[in-house]
Design an enzyme around this catalytic site. Sequence first.
Site, PDB file in Angstrom:
ATOM      1  CB  VAL A 141      36.588  42.252  44.220  1.00  0.00           C
ATOM      2  CG1 VAL A 141      37.167  43.664  44.184  1.00  0.00           C
ATOM      3  CG2 VAL A 141      37.524  41.317  44.980  1.00  0.00           C
ATOM      4  NE  ARG A 163      29.002  32.983  34.340  1.00  0.00           N
ATOM      5  CZ  ARG A 163      30.157  33.001  33.686  1.00  0.00           C
ATOM      6  NH1 ARG A 163      30.295  32.275  32.607  1.00  0.00           N
ATOM      7  NH2 ARG A 163      31.192  33.718  34.107  1.00  0.00           N
ATOM      8  CB  SER A 164      25.325  38.337  35.965  1.00  0.00           C
ATOM      9  OG  SER A 164      26.664  38.219  35.737  1.00  0.00           O
ATOM     10  NE  ARG A 219      48.181  42.601  41.521  1.00  0.00           N
ATOM     11  CZ  ARG A 219      47.669  41.508  42.077  1.00  0.00           C
ATOM     12  NH1 ARG A 219      48.442  40.447  42.302  1.00  0.00           N
ATOM     13  NH2 ARG A 219      46.401  41.469  42.405  1.00  0.00           N
ATOM     14  CB  CYS A 228      44.574  40.614  48.997  1.00  0.00           C
ATOM     15  SG  CYS A 228      44.749  38.901  48.507  1.00  0.00           S
ATOM     16  CD  GLN A 285      47.164  34.423  51.286  1.00  0.00           C
ATOM     17  OE1 GLN A 285      48.368  34.258  51.217  1.00  0.00           O
ATOM     18  NE2 GLN A 285      46.441  34.746  50.230  1.00  0.00           N
ATOM     19  CB  SER A 325      37.109  36.621  50.310  1.00  0.00           C
ATOM     20  OG  SER A 325      38.241  37.001  51.069  1.00  0.00           O
ATOM     21  N   GLY A 326      39.708  35.385  48.696  1.00  0.00           N
ATOM     22  CA  GLY A 326      40.722  35.647  47.674  1.00  0.00           C
ATOM     23  C   GLY A 326      40.470  34.848  46.410  1.00  0.00           C
ATOM     24  CG  HIS A 368      44.174  37.503  53.310  1.00  0.00           C
ATOM     25  ND1 HIS A 368      43.157  36.621  53.087  1.00  0.00           N
ATOM     26  CD2 HIS A 368      44.732  37.767  52.088  1.00  0.00           C
ATOM     27  CE1 HIS A 368      43.083  36.364  51.790  1.00  0.00           C
ATOM     28  NE2 HIS A 368      44.015  37.050  51.158  1.00  0.00           N
TER      29      HIS A 368
HETATM   30  P1  A2P Z   1      29.483  36.713  36.351  1.00  0.00           P
HETATM   31  O1  A2P Z   1      28.884  36.875  37.725  1.00  0.00           O
HETATM   32  O2  A2P Z   1      28.555  37.107  35.266  1.00  0.00           O
HETATM   33  O3  A2P Z   1      30.115  35.357  36.141  1.00  0.00           O
HETATM   34  P2  A2P Z   1      34.568  36.405  41.568  1.00  0.00           P
HETATM   35  O4  A2P Z   1      35.932  37.029  41.682  1.00  0.00           O
HETATM   36  O5  A2P Z   1      33.737  36.570  42.786  1.00  0.00           O
HETATM   37  O6  A2P Z   1      34.654  34.991  41.082  1.00  0.00           O
HETATM   38  O7  A2P Z   1      33.800  37.227  40.418  1.00  0.00           O
HETATM   39  C1  A2P Z   1      34.256  37.282  39.092  1.00  0.00           C
HETATM   40  C2  A2P Z   1      33.563  38.408  38.349  1.00  0.00           C
HETATM   41  O8  A2P Z   1      34.074  38.392  37.009  1.00  0.00           O
HETATM   42  C3  A2P Z   1      32.067  38.234  38.241  1.00  0.00           C
HETATM   43  O9  A2P Z   1      31.450  39.505  38.232  1.00  0.00           O
HETATM   44  C4  A2P Z   1      31.918  37.571  36.887  1.00  0.00           C
HETATM   45  O10 A2P Z   1      30.676  37.799  36.262  1.00  0.00           O
HETATM   46  C5  A2P Z   1      32.992  38.295  36.109  1.00  0.00           C
HETATM   47  N1  A2P Z   1      33.360  37.527  34.934  1.00  0.00           N
HETATM   48  C6  A2P Z   1      33.787  36.256  34.870  1.00  0.00           C
HETATM   49  N2  A2P Z   1      33.974  35.876  33.576  1.00  0.00           N
HETATM   50  C7  A2P Z   1      33.643  36.940  32.812  1.00  0.00           C
HETATM   51  C8  A2P Z   1      33.607  37.196  31.410  1.00  0.00           C
HETATM   52  N3  A2P Z   1      33.962  36.270  30.519  1.00  0.00           N
HETATM   53  N4  A2P Z   1      33.205  38.416  30.993  1.00  0.00           N
HETATM   54  C9  A2P Z   1      32.841  39.367  31.881  1.00  0.00           C
HETATM   55  N5  A2P Z   1      32.852  39.185  33.220  1.00  0.00           N
HETATM   56  C10 A2P Z   1      33.247  37.996  33.683  1.00  0.00           C
END
Ligand code: A2P
Length: 339
Positions: free
Chosen positions: A16, A41-42, A101, A130, A157, A160-161, A244
């Site tokens: 999303v 991680r990112s 919500r 959604c 569904q 992607s959800g 969906h």
């Molecule tokens: P990251 O990519 O660093 O794991 P999706 O709904 O596609 O699974 O994506 C989840 C989103 O939430 C990703 O951007 C993920 O980042 C982020 N996310 C998951 N865990 C954490 C966390 N502990 N702190 C910040 N962001 C998070």
Amino acid sequence: MNANPHVAIVGATGAVGKELLGVLDQRRFPLSRLTLLASARSAGSVVDFRGEKLTVQELREDSFVGVDIALFSAGGNISRKFGPIASAAGAVVVDNSSAFRMDPDTPLVIPEINPEDAKQHRGIIANPNCSTIILLMVAAPIHRLNPIKKIVVSTYQAASGAGAVAMKELETQARDHLEGREVKPEVFPYPIAFNAFSHNSTMDPDTGYNQEEWKMIQESHKILHDDSIRITPTCIRIGTFRAHAESVHLELSREANIEEIRQTLRTAPGVKLIDDRNRNYFPMPLEASGLDDVLVGRLRRSSSSDDGKEVDFFCCGDQLLKGAALNAVQIAELLLPKS
Ligand code: A2P
């Protein structure tokens, strides 16, 4: 609200989150600054936005200083922890998770249906589920014309959800299946490629309804401000990527005039009627993918009706767009000062 707000996306690297970037750009959302937040991680990864390179930062408690609008899409736990922190720092949170919500102090908003509710916010506005959004985009205009008494809905569904990893799992499993390798479910409990199974949210053993189905019931009542509508959903996950589909049966208060409903849906914002009986051409998840509009067709008076008050239709909507990112950005647009 600042006319050119500083916006933060929490979960910017997710399924999303990436769509949020695209929708902000496509809708020319006025921005003074965009902050991208995700997990450690990112952190450090670089994303292109409007010709600029933006570096993803690790989400921290001090991430929201100076942020006007925080778009959250990183799951319920992150929203529960960081949503109140962001709003205490002065941001208005638009939250895509289910965390707030049903909180009576949190508006639950579909801008085409109940935009005025957004004004009552106390720092957090929730983006509905959604499947609820896609259902109500079609059902709400009909409800205004001829009040709905009962909804029977079955969903189909997309992966992607359950996020980017679930979309990847569908792709990998499809390849593994076709190339004769063993299919190993990891994100979903059962194989998602070439399959259909009851929605993977928690099942309530007493009622026989799962969490996704309860969301559709409770959220629809809240958005339509009408708890009297009887709703029974059956939510099913199928092996599609991002749109969906829903098969819907409505019982209305008065005899249904199909031509009048058709006309209402033709002019309903965010809805596109695709209802070509001669060519057997109706809404499809593949065609709904990447579109802002919710597609609706198969509109007909129900053969199960004795009194002509029941109708059926089939609709499809992009789960990542109208089901999530687009609706969230539309909510953020409601916060901007009127120009
Ligand atoms: P990251 O990519 O660093 O794991 P999706 O709904 O596609 O699974 O994506 C989840 C989103 O939430 C990703 O951007 C993920 O980042 C982020 N996310 C998951 N865990 C954490 C966390 N502990 N702190 C910040 N962001 C998070």
